[in-house]
Design an enzyme around this catalytic site. Sequence first.
Site, PDB file in Angstrom:
ATOM      1  N   PHE A 162     -12.344  22.235 -21.276  1.00 34.96           N
ATOM      2  CA  PHE A 162     -13.171  23.234 -20.602  1.00 34.96           C
ATOM      3  C   PHE A 162     -12.355  23.790 -19.441  1.00 34.96           C
ATOM      4  O   PHE A 162     -11.984  23.050 -18.526  1.00 34.96           O
ATOM      5  CB  PHE A 162     -14.460  22.602 -20.072  1.00 34.96           C
ATOM      6  CG  PHE A 162     -15.286  21.931 -21.138  1.00 34.96           C
ATOM      7  CD1 PHE A 162     -16.336  22.599 -21.750  1.00 34.96           C
ATOM      8  CD2 PHE A 162     -15.012  20.620 -21.523  1.00 34.96           C
ATOM      9  CE1 PHE A 162     -17.093  21.983 -22.732  1.00 34.96           C
ATOM     10  CE2 PHE A 162     -15.763  19.988 -22.505  1.00 34.96           C
ATOM     11  CZ  PHE A 162     -16.804  20.676 -23.110  1.00 34.96           C
ATOM     12  N   GLU A 381     -21.212   1.783 -17.684  1.00 31.79           N
ATOM     13  CA  GLU A 381     -21.850   1.021 -18.757  1.00 31.79           C
ATOM     14  C   GLU A 381     -23.277   1.554 -18.852  1.00 31.79           C
ATOM     15  O   GLU A 381     -24.095   1.319 -17.959  1.00 31.79           O
ATOM     16  CB  GLU A 381     -21.847  -0.482 -18.451  1.00 31.79           C
ATOM     17  CG  GLU A 381     -20.469  -1.113 -18.424  1.00 31.79           C
ATOM     18  CD  GLU A 381     -19.937  -1.454 -19.804  1.00 31.79           C
ATOM     19  OE1 GLU A 381     -20.662  -1.212 -20.785  1.00 31.79           O
ATOM     20  OE2 GLU A 381     -18.808  -1.960 -19.901  1.00 31.79           O
TER      21      GLU A 381
END
EC number: 3.4.17.-
Length: 420
Positions: A162, A381
């Site tokens: 991007f 996580e």
Amino acid sequence: MKWLLFFGALIGAGICGRDKFFGDQVFRINVRNGDEIRKLTELVNSDHLKLSVWKSPSTFDRPVDILVPSVSLLPVKSFLKSQGLDYSVTIEDLQALLDNEDEEMQHNEGIERSGDFNYGAYHPLEAIYHEMDSIATDFPELVSRVKIGETFEKRPMYVLKFSTGGGKKRPAIWLNAGIHAREWISQATAIWTARKIVTDYKKDPAITSILKKVDIFLLPVANPDGYVYTQSQNRLWRKTRSRNPGSRCVGADPNRNWNASFAGEGTSDNPCSEVYHGSHPNSEVEVKSVVDFIQKHGNFKCFIDLHSYSQLLMYPYGYTVKKAPDAEELDDVARNAAQALASLSGTKYRVGPTCTTVYPASGSSVDWAYDNGIKYAFTFELRDTGYYGFLLPASQIIPTAEETWLGLKTIMEHVRDHLY
């Protein structure tokens, strides 16, 4: 239409031939002292029991999750009772969860015959790659798809770049996902994030201003071979699919294979181990492809790796308890990101350096990035804390992705404002 029908056939064929886990259970074990951690470590290292550690024995305030095959239930229960170790069963029948997941994927395949990509579902690799193509095609002024290498089994590795222009080596952010194959919520969150970036560009001042200053490189599936294997054979496969000479066991842990205290604590030299570090640093071509690309670029300022599960946001180091030179700033950034993430649904993340927050882990991507001058290095996580573990229902993909985006954006805003 044809590619959707083709992938649907692949899913159906894969489900029929996959490993089964009838009666297998996940135990959650609470440890209270170092002696209990030692006893539990002995248990999980008993090869004949064929246990799989979902959450490792590490600290007293962090429960341990272990997948116990049905044939090992009695001896494991007997051991835990004899040692006075408290446990509960968090998943009563693993296969029942897998069956639900399979049904969801097949149902989604039927819906997607209309041609629309469902971001609230799990997808095969080629469907993710097709959607990456679609994003690059729909937003050519902002997005390009870049091939950075091939896997051991010769699958392409694709990154979405991007960029608003301004040169090939502008300051850049690397977003990594799916390095551990079974952590499907990470790949799903990553492809959702890709669509979110293009949707919000020029609408959200934050991401618009970020892209004015930096490029973003997104690798949604960092371990393609392993990911395919989780859908064709073993849903709980973690490693790569490379061959290890002299061993019947396949693959290495790609997040123990980086040149950051390689082969140190938290790894294994046993090719059959889920944390086998590989024969040498970057022995896994998937890791080497990322390393070569980042080093050739030479101007990355941030490296973020998405994993699951546990709801943690961590920073270096994983290979030592020594504080990183930038630990104070990294901790502040991580806590701000965790606060932003929690603002959506109240999901709580624990923050800290990897080694003391979870366990020692040498040879990780984030430690390698930090040791190679990429200051803003973080590991997410994602959901949950263990009720579903690696088998997070598809119904939680979008809520997880939406809240994670707030954390990612907070980190990227800090990088934007603190380029070095």
